[in-house]
Write a protein that holds these residues in place. Structure first.
Motif, PDB file in Angstrom:
ATOM      1  N   ASN A 160      -4.261   4.663 -11.368  1.00 29.55           N
ATOM      2  CA  ASN A 160      -3.393   4.320 -10.242  1.00 29.55           C
ATOM      3  C   ASN A 160      -3.870   4.955  -8.935  1.00 29.55           C
ATOM      4  O   ASN A 160      -3.074   5.378  -8.104  1.00 29.55           O
ATOM      5  CB  ASN A 160      -1.942   4.689 -10.543  1.00 29.55           C
ATOM      6  N   ILE A 161      -5.208   5.001  -8.749  1.00 33.52           N
ATOM      7  CA  ILE A 161      -5.723   5.488  -7.475  1.00 33.52           C
ATOM      8  C   ILE A 161      -6.707   4.516  -6.815  1.00 33.52           C
ATOM      9  O   ILE A 161      -7.073   4.723  -5.661  1.00 33.52           O
ATOM     10  CB  ILE A 161      -6.378   6.885  -7.586  1.00 33.52           C
ATOM     11  N   CYS A 162      -7.139   3.481  -7.520  1.00 29.72           N
ATOM     12  CA  CYS A 162      -8.089   2.527  -6.921  1.00 29.72           C
ATOM     13  C   CYS A 162      -7.533   1.092  -6.967  1.00 29.72           C
ATOM     14  O   CYS A 162      -7.073   0.571  -5.961  1.00 29.72           O
ATOM     15  CB  CYS A 162      -9.444   2.568  -7.621  1.00 29.72           C
ATOM     16  N   ARG A 163      -7.586   0.493  -8.137  1.00 23.34           N
ATOM     17  CA  ARG A 163      -7.277  -0.936  -8.236  1.00 23.34           C
ATOM     18  C   ARG A 163      -5.811  -1.281  -8.052  1.00 23.34           C
ATOM     19  O   ARG A 163      -5.471  -2.153  -7.245  1.00 23.34           O
ATOM     20  CB  ARG A 163      -7.782  -1.483  -9.573  1.00 23.34           C
ATOM     21  N   SER A 164      -4.923  -0.640  -8.793  1.00 25.37           N
ATOM     22  CA  SER A 164      -3.509  -1.033  -8.691  1.00 25.37           C
ATOM     23  C   SER A 164      -2.879  -0.682  -7.347  1.00 25.37           C
ATOM     24  O   SER A 164      -2.092  -1.486  -6.832  1.00 25.37           O
ATOM     25  CB  SER A 164      -2.686  -0.514  -9.875  1.00 25.37           C
ATOM     26  N   PRO A 165      -3.202   0.452  -6.703  1.00 21.98           N
ATOM     27  CA  PRO A 165      -2.643   0.642  -5.366  1.00 21.98           C
ATOM     28  C   PRO A 165      -3.225  -0.342  -4.357  1.00 21.98           C
ATOM     29  O   PRO A 165      -2.527  -0.761  -3.430  1.00 21.98           O
ATOM     30  CB  PRO A 165      -2.970   2.092  -5.012  1.00 21.98           C
ATOM     31  N   THR A 166      -4.490  -0.717  -4.541  1.00 20.41           N
ATOM     32  CA  THR A 166      -5.070  -1.740  -3.668  1.00 20.41           C
ATOM     33  C   THR A 166      -4.323  -3.053  -3.860  1.00 20.41           C
ATOM     34  O   THR A 166      -3.946  -3.706  -2.881  1.00 20.41           O
ATOM     35  CB  THR A 166      -6.575  -1.926  -3.952  1.00 20.41           C
ATOM     36  N   ALA A 167      -4.083  -3.424  -5.113  1.00 18.90           N
ATOM     37  CA  ALA A 167      -3.340  -4.651  -5.389  1.00 18.90           C
ATOM     38  C   ALA A 167      -1.935  -4.583  -4.790  1.00 18.90           C
ATOM     39  O   ALA A 167      -1.456  -5.554  -4.191  1.00 18.90           O
ATOM     40  CB  ALA A 167      -3.271  -4.901  -6.896  1.00 18.90           C
TER      41      ALA A 167
ATOM     42  N   GLY B  11      -0.931  -2.757  -2.172  1.00 20.35           N
ATOM     43  CA  GLY B  11      -1.031  -2.825  -0.712  1.00 20.35           C
ATOM     44  C   GLY B  11      -1.331  -4.221  -0.215  1.00 20.35           C
ATOM     45  O   GLY B  11      -0.738  -4.687   0.767  1.00 20.35           O
ATOM     46  N   VAL B  12      -2.244  -4.900  -0.887  1.00 20.78           N
ATOM     47  CA  VAL B  12      -2.592  -6.267  -0.481  1.00 20.78           C
ATOM     48  C   VAL B  12      -1.413  -7.207  -0.713  1.00 20.78           C
ATOM     49  O   VAL B  12      -1.037  -7.970   0.187  1.00 20.78           O
ATOM     50  CB  VAL B  12      -3.845  -6.762  -1.247  1.00 20.78           C
ATOM     51  N   LEU B  13      -0.814  -7.161  -1.895  1.00 20.96           N
ATOM     52  CA  LEU B  13       0.305  -8.064  -2.192  1.00 20.96           C
ATOM     53  C   LEU B  13       1.485  -7.781  -1.258  1.00 20.96           C
ATOM     54  O   LEU B  13       2.118  -8.712  -0.756  1.00 20.96           O
ATOM     55  CB  LEU B  13       0.719  -7.952  -3.653  1.00 20.96           C
ATOM     56  N   ARG B  14       1.749  -6.524  -0.984  1.00 25.34           N
ATOM     57  CA  ARG B  14       2.843  -6.163  -0.068  1.00 25.34           C
ATOM     58  C   ARG B  14       2.607  -6.780   1.320  1.00 25.34           C
ATOM     59  O   ARG B  14       3.510  -7.364   1.923  1.00 25.34           O
ATOM     60  CB  ARG B  14       2.959  -4.644   0.023  1.00 25.34           C
ATOM     61  N   ALA B  15       1.391  -6.648   1.830  1.00 30.50           N
ATOM     62  CA  ALA B  15       1.071  -7.199   3.158  1.00 30.50           C
ATOM     63  C   ALA B  15       1.136  -8.721   3.155  1.00 30.50           C
ATOM     64  O   ALA B  15       1.663  -9.325   4.099  1.00 30.50           O
ATOM     65  CB  ALA B  15      -0.317  -6.728   3.587  1.00 30.50           C
ATOM     66  N   ARG B  16       0.623  -9.346   2.113  1.00 30.51           N
ATOM     67  CA  ARG B  16       0.632 -10.819   2.046  1.00 30.51           C
ATOM     68  C   ARG B  16       2.067 -11.341   1.913  1.00 30.51           C
ATOM     69  O   ARG B  16       2.398 -12.375   2.480  1.00 30.51           O
ATOM     70  CB  ARG B  16      -0.207 -11.307   0.872  1.00 30.51           C
ATOM     71  N   LEU B  17       2.896 -10.645   1.153  1.00 34.24           N
ATOM     72  CA  LEU B  17       4.308 -11.036   1.055  1.00 34.24           C
ATOM     73  C   LEU B  17       4.990 -10.939   2.415  1.00 34.24           C
ATOM     74  O   LEU B  17       5.778 -11.815   2.788  1.00 34.24           O
ATOM     75  CB  LEU B  17       5.040 -10.170   0.029  1.00 34.24           C
ATOM     76  N   ALA B  18       4.694  -9.885   3.159  1.00 37.20           N
ATOM     77  CA  ALA B  18       5.274  -9.724   4.501  1.00 37.20           C
ATOM     78  C   ALA B  18       4.816 -10.859   5.413  1.00 37.20           C
ATOM     79  O   ALA B  18       5.629 -11.420   6.169  1.00 37.20           O
ATOM     80  CB  ALA B  18       4.891  -8.365   5.086  1.00 37.20           C
TER      81      ALA B  18
ATOM     82  N   SER C 194     -10.920   3.668  -1.491  1.00 34.19           N
ATOM     83  CA  SER C 194      -9.996   2.523  -1.543  1.00 34.19           C
ATOM     84  C   SER C 194      -9.229   2.405  -0.232  1.00 34.19           C
ATOM     85  O   SER C 194      -9.076   1.316   0.317  1.00 34.19           O
ATOM     86  CB  SER C 194      -8.991   2.670  -2.691  1.00 34.19           C
ATOM     87  N   GLN C 195      -8.751   3.553   0.249  1.00 36.83           N
ATOM     88  CA  GLN C 195      -7.995   3.542   1.497  1.00 36.83           C
ATOM     89  C   GLN C 195      -8.858   3.072   2.663  1.00 36.83           C
ATOM     90  O   GLN C 195      -8.399   2.292   3.504  1.00 36.83           O
ATOM     91  CB  GLN C 195      -7.433   4.928   1.800  1.00 36.83           C
ATOM     92  N   ALA C 196     -10.099   3.546   2.728  1.00 38.80           N
ATOM     93  CA  ALA C 196     -10.984   3.167   3.836  1.00 38.80           C
ATOM     94  C   ALA C 196     -11.313   1.681   3.799  1.00 38.80           C
ATOM     95  O   ALA C 196     -11.263   0.995   4.834  1.00 38.80           O
ATOM     96  CB  ALA C 196     -12.269   3.999   3.785  1.00 38.80           C
TER      97      ALA C 196
ATOM     98  N   ARG D 248     -10.038  -1.183   6.647  1.00 41.67           N
ATOM     99  CA  ARG D 248     -10.938  -2.074   7.388  1.00 41.67           C
ATOM    100  C   ARG D 248     -10.421  -3.516   7.397  1.00 41.67           C
ATOM    101  O   ARG D 248     -10.760  -4.287   8.279  1.00 41.67           O
ATOM    102  CB  ARG D 248     -12.353  -2.017   6.803  1.00 41.67           C
ATOM    103  N   ARG D 249      -9.591  -3.856   6.416  1.00 43.83           N
ATOM    104  CA  ARG D 249      -9.005  -5.200   6.359  1.00 43.83           C
ATOM    105  C   ARG D 249      -7.559  -5.219   6.820  1.00 43.83           C
ATOM    106  O   ARG D 249      -6.867  -6.233   6.698  1.00 43.83           O
ATOM    107  CB  ARG D 249      -9.102  -5.764   4.947  1.00 43.83           C
ATOM    108  N   GLY D 250      -7.074  -4.086   7.306  1.00 46.28           N
ATOM    109  CA  GLY D 250      -5.722  -4.036   7.850  1.00 46.28           C
ATOM    110  C   GLY D 250      -4.635  -3.670   6.861  1.00 46.28           C
ATOM    111  O   GLY D 250      -3.448  -3.837   7.153  1.00 46.28           O
ATOM    112  N   TYR D 251      -4.987  -3.145   5.702  1.00 47.40           N
ATOM    113  CA  TYR D 251      -4.004  -2.732   4.697  1.00 47.40           C
ATOM    114  C   TYR D 251      -3.878  -1.216   4.714  1.00 47.40           C
ATOM    115  O   TYR D 251      -4.880  -0.500   4.719  1.00 47.40           O
ATOM    116  CB  TYR D 251      -4.433  -3.171   3.290  1.00 47.40           C
TER     117      TYR D 251
END
Length: 157
Positions: free
Chosen positions: A11-18, A20-27, A55-57, A61-64
């Protein structure tokens, strides 16, 4: 309210990225108040820690923004609370199935299985690789997030 849990190993690379991305896309789709999101790991090694700095960096860069997220381990109550539990790879899906109560098994699937005609079903773990791995994770999470939203809109309007 639809509840979604995204799961990888630590829970430090893939799932938090998923998440963050899903949260932003839902918004962006105006659906943020209709879907509850969280992420977790099948292992508890990193509990309470921020997502991996790489992952954060890459996400930034993509706005998440992944900075508010903190790692946690999957708990038994998750199987009752969440409507959908998406694993990032087959190993994590198997680990989830091993601890999942029989009544909740239908909630488990691979995140990339949401993508129609997906050419791969596993989000590769970028932890031991270079920066391109984190970019690939973002690409796949964006595709799966868009597919989730399209399906959600078809089912729920």
């Amino acid at each position: 309210m639809t509840r979604v849990l995204l799961v990888c190993l630590g829970n430090i690379c893939r799932s938090p990225t998923a998440e963050g991305v899903l949260r932003a896309r839902l918004a962006q789709a105006g659906l943020e108040h209709r879907v509850e999101l969280d992420s977790a790991g099948t292992a508890g090694w990193h509990q309470g820690k921020s997502p991996d700095s790489r992952s954060q960096a890459a996400a930034a860069r993509r706005g998440y923004d992944l900075s508010p997220l903190r790692a946690r381990q999957v708990i038994a109550a998750d199987f009752d609370h969440y409507d959908h539990i998406y694993a990032m790879d087959a190993n994590n899906l198997a680990d989830l199935r091993a601890i999942c109560p029989a009544h909740a098994e239908g909630k488990l699937s691979l995140f990339l299985a949401l993508i129609p005609g997906a050419d791969c079903l596993e989000v590769p773990d970028p932890y031991y690789g270079g920066g391109e791995g984190f970019e690939r994770v973002l690409d796949l999470c964006e595709q799966a997030s868009d597919a989730f939203i399209a399906g959600f809109q078809r089912r729920h309007g």
